[in-house]
Motif scaffolding. Structure first.
Motif, short mmCIF file in Angstrom:
data_model
loop_
_atom_site.label_atom_id
_atom_site.label_comp_id
_atom_site.label_asym_id
_atom_site.label_seq_id
_atom_site.Cartn_x
_atom_site.Cartn_y
_atom_site.Cartn_z
N PHE A 1 78.42 -47.01 49.13
CA PHE A 1 78.47 -46.27 47.87
C PHE A 1 79.43 -46.93 46.88
O PHE A 1 79.11 -47.13 45.70
CB PHE A 1 78.87 -44.83 48.14
N GLN A 2 80.62 -47.26 47.34
CA GLN A 2 81.62 -47.86 46.45
C GLN A 2 81.19 -49.25 46.00
O GLN A 2 81.39 -49.63 44.84
CB GLN A 2 82.98 -47.94 47.17
N ALA A 3 80.57 -50.01 46.90
CA ALA A 3 80.09 -51.34 46.51
C ALA A 3 78.96 -51.24 45.49
O ALA A 3 78.91 -52.04 44.53
CB ALA A 3 79.62 -52.10 47.75
N MET A 4 78.07 -50.26 45.65
CA MET A 4 76.98 -50.09 44.69
C MET A 4 77.49 -49.66 43.33
O MET A 4 76.99 -50.12 42.29
CB MET A 4 75.97 -49.08 45.23
N ALA A 5 78.48 -48.78 43.30
CA ALA A 5 79.06 -48.35 42.02
C ALA A 5 79.69 -49.54 41.28
O ALA A 5 79.51 -49.70 40.06
CB ALA A 5 80.11 -47.26 42.26
N TYR A 6 80.40 -50.38 42.03
CA TYR A 6 81.00 -51.56 41.43
C TYR A 6 79.91 -52.54 40.98
O TYR A 6 80.01 -53.14 39.88
CB TYR A 6 81.92 -52.23 42.44
N PHE A 7 78.87 -52.71 41.78
CA PHE A 7 77.80 -53.66 41.46
C PHE A 7 77.03 -53.21 40.21
O PHE A 7 76.71 -54.04 39.34
CB PHE A 7 76.86 -53.78 42.65
N ILE A 8 76.74 -51.93 40.08
CA ILE A 8 76.02 -51.42 38.90
C ILE A 8 76.84 -51.65 37.64
O ILE A 8 76.31 -52.02 36.58
CB ILE A 8 75.67 -49.93 39.09
N SER A 9 78.14 -51.45 37.73
CA SER A 9 79.00 -51.68 36.57
C SER A 9 79.00 -53.16 36.17
O SER A 9 78.95 -53.50 34.97
CB SER A 9 80.43 -51.21 36.86
N LEU A 10 79.05 -54.04 37.17
CA LEU A 10 79.00 -55.48 36.86
C LEU A 10 77.66 -55.88 36.25
O LEU A 10 77.61 -56.70 35.32
CB LEU A 10 79.26 -56.28 38.13
N VAL A 11 76.57 -55.30 36.75
CA VAL A 11 75.25 -55.60 36.18
C VAL A 11 75.16 -55.11 34.75
O VAL A 11 74.58 -55.79 33.87
CB VAL A 11 74.15 -54.96 37.06
N ALA A 12 75.75 -53.96 34.46
CA ALA A 12 75.75 -53.43 33.09
C ALA A 12 76.50 -54.38 32.15
O ALA A 12 76.07 -54.63 31.01
CB ALA A 12 76.38 -52.04 33.06
N VAL A 13 77.62 -54.93 32.62
CA VAL A 13 78.37 -55.89 31.80
C VAL A 13 77.55 -57.15 31.57
O VAL A 13 77.45 -57.66 30.42
CB VAL A 13 79.71 -56.24 32.48
#
Length: 259
Positions: free
Chosen positions: A106-118
């Motif tokens: 869950f925490q890795a996915m939250a971080y990954f989605i934020s990086l993809v948004a950037v």
């Protein structure tokens, strides 16, 4: 005449012996009183310490430190540094799992989605030249810094790690150098064997020195007895001297034979 002298001598020695016995009892009672008062004070102090530790949370009253500096010691563990540089989302998820602040996925996915948004915002800005995408990218970066800084603060509070009371510093560290900050958090959690939110520690041996911290910790854990315990062999001064053993040495015969 001789019987009269013996009776007078006995009458004079009897009050003296009674006075010595009363004095010895008074000294013993005073020592026991001091020992009981000291033991009760230690019990009250221990109860107050336990209550303070319970109020401070899982970290207790032990003040801990981060393992190494954020930037200088970033490459102390090359494996952690490589994970933080190549896949920071995975490294962040592992840290959160160790600290029991969420599942790794869950925490890795939250971080990954934020990086993809950037990344998507920057690509859109480079293609369309619309500043709205640039603002979205900057907002995503700030959002990542706030999110990761919040969990860094939770790690500090949970394990009582030394730091400022302001959450802004944690967010700024993740904003300026996120990979190095993730490395510091990972080193601290792994080197101290943190599993499921429990700080097991390094398991190092306490070094006893004259001025070391280990000596203070060992002395605090192993307090000496308040009531002195005397050995009948070593305490030769306590023996009643007589004419026969007046010149007898105070050192036990066993020690003399060894010497």
């Amino acid at each position: 005449m001789a019987a009269t002298e013996e009776a007078s001598t006995a009458s004079r020695s009897q009050p003296k012996s009674q006075g010595e016995d009363e004095e010895a009892m008074a000294v013993l009672d005073f020592d026991m009183l001091c020992a009981s008062v000291a033991m009760s004070a230690e019990r009250r102090k221990g109860a107050a310490g336990l209550a303070a530790a319970a109020s401070e949370g899982p970290g207790g009253g032990v003040q801990r430190m981060w393992e190494g500096d954020v930037v200088i010691d970033c490459f102390d563990d090359q494996r952690i540094a490589l994970e933080a540089a190549c896949c920071p989302c995975y490294r962040f998820g592992k840290n959160m799992r160790r600290a029991n602040l969420g599942s790794c996925f869950f925490q890795a996915m939250a971080y990954f989605i934020s990086l993809v948004a950037v990344l998507v915002s920057l690509i859109a800005f480079s293609v369309t030249r619309h500043h709205v995408y640039l603002y979205m990218g900057l907002g995503s970066v700030i959002l990542i810094a706030i999110y990761t800084g919040y969990f860094r603060r939770r790690i500090r509070k949970q394990f009582n790690i030394l730091g400022t009371d302001s959450s802004l510093d944690d967010c700024v560290l993740h904003l300026i150098c996120p990979c190095c900050t993730l490395c510091q958090e990972a080193r601290t959690l792994e080197m101290n064997n943190v599993q499921c939110g429990v700080w097991h520690g390094r398991g190092d041996t306490i070094c006893l020195g004259s001025n070391g911290e280990g000596n203070k910790a060992f002395a605090a854990l192993h307090k000496s007895s308040f009531v002195p315990i005397k050995s009948p062999e070593l305490c030769g001064m306590d023996r009643i001297s007589s004419g026969a053993d007046e010149h007898q040495p105070l050192v036990p015969s066993v020690q003399l034979e060894q010497e």
